[in-house]
Design a protein around this motif. Structure first.
Motif, PDB file in Angstrom:
ATOM      1  N   PHE A 203      -4.971   7.216   1.853  1.00 27.51           N
ATOM      2  CA  PHE A 203      -4.625   6.175   0.955  1.00 27.51           C
ATOM      3  C   PHE A 203      -4.567   6.633  -0.550  1.00 27.51           C
ATOM      4  O   PHE A 203      -5.133   7.303  -0.883  1.00 27.51           O
TER       5      PHE A 203
ATOM      6  N   GLN B 210       0.937  11.583   4.016  1.00 32.13           N
ATOM      7  CA  GLN B 210       0.450  12.484   4.988  1.00 32.13           C
ATOM      8  C   GLN B 210       0.806  13.736   4.848  1.00 32.13           C
ATOM      9  O   GLN B 210       1.966  13.967   4.892  1.00 32.13           O
TER      10      GLN B 210
ATOM     11  N   TYR C 114      -2.871   0.427  -3.859  1.00 33.54           N
ATOM     12  CA  TYR C 114      -2.913  -0.757  -3.408  1.00 33.54           C
ATOM     13  C   TYR C 114      -2.794  -1.962  -4.374  1.00 33.54           C
ATOM     14  O   TYR C 114      -3.082  -2.011  -5.302  1.00 33.54           O
TER      15      TYR C 114
ATOM     16  N   SER D 165      -7.676   3.842  -6.824  1.00 32.42           N
ATOM     17  CA  SER D 165      -8.677   4.916  -6.605  1.00 32.42           C
ATOM     18  C   SER D 165      -8.347   5.920  -5.687  1.00 32.42           C
ATOM     19  O   SER D 165      -8.978   7.091  -5.723  1.00 32.42           O
TER      20      SER D 165
ATOM     21  N   LEU E 221       4.248   7.216   2.683  1.00 28.97           N
ATOM     22  CA  LEU E 221       4.294   6.007   3.335  1.00 28.97           C
ATOM     23  C   LEU E 221       3.874   5.002   2.455  1.00 28.97           C
ATOM     24  O   LEU E 221       2.754   4.797   2.156  1.00 28.97           O
TER      25      LEU E 221
ATOM     26  N   TYR F  93       0.410   5.198   1.048  1.00 26.59           N
ATOM     27  CA  TYR F  93      -0.249   6.408   1.725  1.00 26.59           C
ATOM     28  C   TYR F  93       0.325   7.550   1.775  1.00 26.59           C
ATOM     29  O   TYR F  93       1.848   7.709   1.617  1.00 26.59           O
TER      30      TYR F  93
ATOM     31  N   TYR G 293       0.773  -1.269   0.029  1.00 25.69           N
ATOM     32  CA  TYR G 293      -0.009  -0.137   0.006  1.00 25.69           C
ATOM     33  C   TYR G 293       0.826   1.312   0.060  1.00 25.69           C
ATOM     34  O   TYR G 293       1.941   1.200   0.707  1.00 25.69           O
TER      35      TYR G 293
ATOM     36  N   GLY H 156      -4.344  13.021   8.662  1.00 26.92           N
ATOM     37  CA  GLY H 156      -4.112  11.804   8.913  1.00 26.92           C
ATOM     38  C   GLY H 156      -3.605  11.229   7.548  1.00 26.92           C
ATOM     39  O   GLY H 156      -3.296  12.027   6.794  1.00 26.92           O
ATOM     40  N   LEU H 157      -3.506   9.818   7.409  1.00 28.44           N
ATOM     41  CA  LEU H 157      -2.856   9.054   6.475  1.00 28.44           C
ATOM     42  C   LEU H 157      -3.911   9.041   5.310  1.00 28.44           C
ATOM     43  O   LEU H 157      -4.964   8.535   5.549  1.00 28.44           O
TER      44      LEU H 157
END
Lengths: 113, 112
Positions: free
Chosen positions: A45, A37, A48, A58, A91, A35, A33, A42-43
């Motif tokens: 997405f 920040q 994936y 997406s 991340l 991500y 994955y 917050g993280l």
């Protein structure tokens, strides 16, 4: 044991340049994955990968963002024509077969001047 | 649209006392919840999780409570230690969905 490895740890580049961020997941983890920040958030997405299935893209914010995963292991996130709003910590995480928990790397701090 | 909310950006607690971190969610499809801890310049580290079939899960000094009717969970740290000073993220996923939705985090500072 080796965790998720990301490189570079820091990247500073000029607006308009392309950047590549690398992620090496935990050995044996089939799910990967990405991500990001942003400051104070917050993280979020991004994308994936699971085995040989088509990736879920997406979460990618624009078509300037792309990612690939070669040989079911290492992944590269590419950002083309970087903009200042792309500045964030990116991340990478991996897990067994898409299950939880996800295990994170230390991230790449990207700064666009 | 933020589906996981941590309304307290920061928390200060004295060493040895209890730290209580709160998290609310809006998506009723969420059925698995996790807490991550993050130190500066490091990635988030998994701390503890809970499935929606439970209302409590305990691991050493860390306990997570889930109130499904209120769509609320909390993390209790007892006793708090200086090494607990970090940012704590609440995260959630829906059944069959691999994506995690994260809160914005709560910065915990444990005072000596």
């Amino acid at each position: 044991g080796a965790g998720v490895s990301q490189s570079p740890s820091n990247k500073v580049t000029e607006k308009g340049k392309d950047v590549e961020l690398r992620c090496d997941p935990i050995s044996g983890h089939t799910a990967l994955y990405w991500y990001r920040q942003s400051l104070g958030q917050g993280l979020e997405f991004l994308i994936y990968f699971q085995g040989n299935s088509a990736p879920d893209k997406s979460g990618l914010p624009s078509d300037r963002f792309s990612a690939e995963r070669t040989g079911g292991s290492v992944s590269t996130l590419t950002i083309q024509r970087t903009q200042q709003e792309d500045s964030a910590v990116y991340l990478c995480a991996s897990s067994w077969d898409g299950s939880q928990p996800q295990h994170f790397g230390d991230g790449t701090r990207l700064s666009i001047l | 649209d933020q589906q996981v909310k941590q309304n307290s950006p920061s928390l200060s607690v004295q060493e040895g006392r209890i730290s209580i971190l709160n998290c609310d969610y809006t998506n009723s499809m969420f059925d698995y919840f996790l807490w991550y801890k993050k130190y500066p310049a490091e990635g988030p580290t998994f701390l503890i999780s809970i499935s929606s079939i439970k209302d409590k899960n305990e691991d050493g000094r860390f306990t997570v409570f889930l109130n499904k009717s209120a769509k609320h969970l909390s993390l209790h740290i007892v006793p708090s230690q200086p090494g607990d000073s970090a940012v704590y993220f609440c995260a959630a996923s829906a059944h069959g969905d691999y994506k995690l939705s994260f809160g914005a985090g709560t910065t915990v500072t444990v005072r000596a």
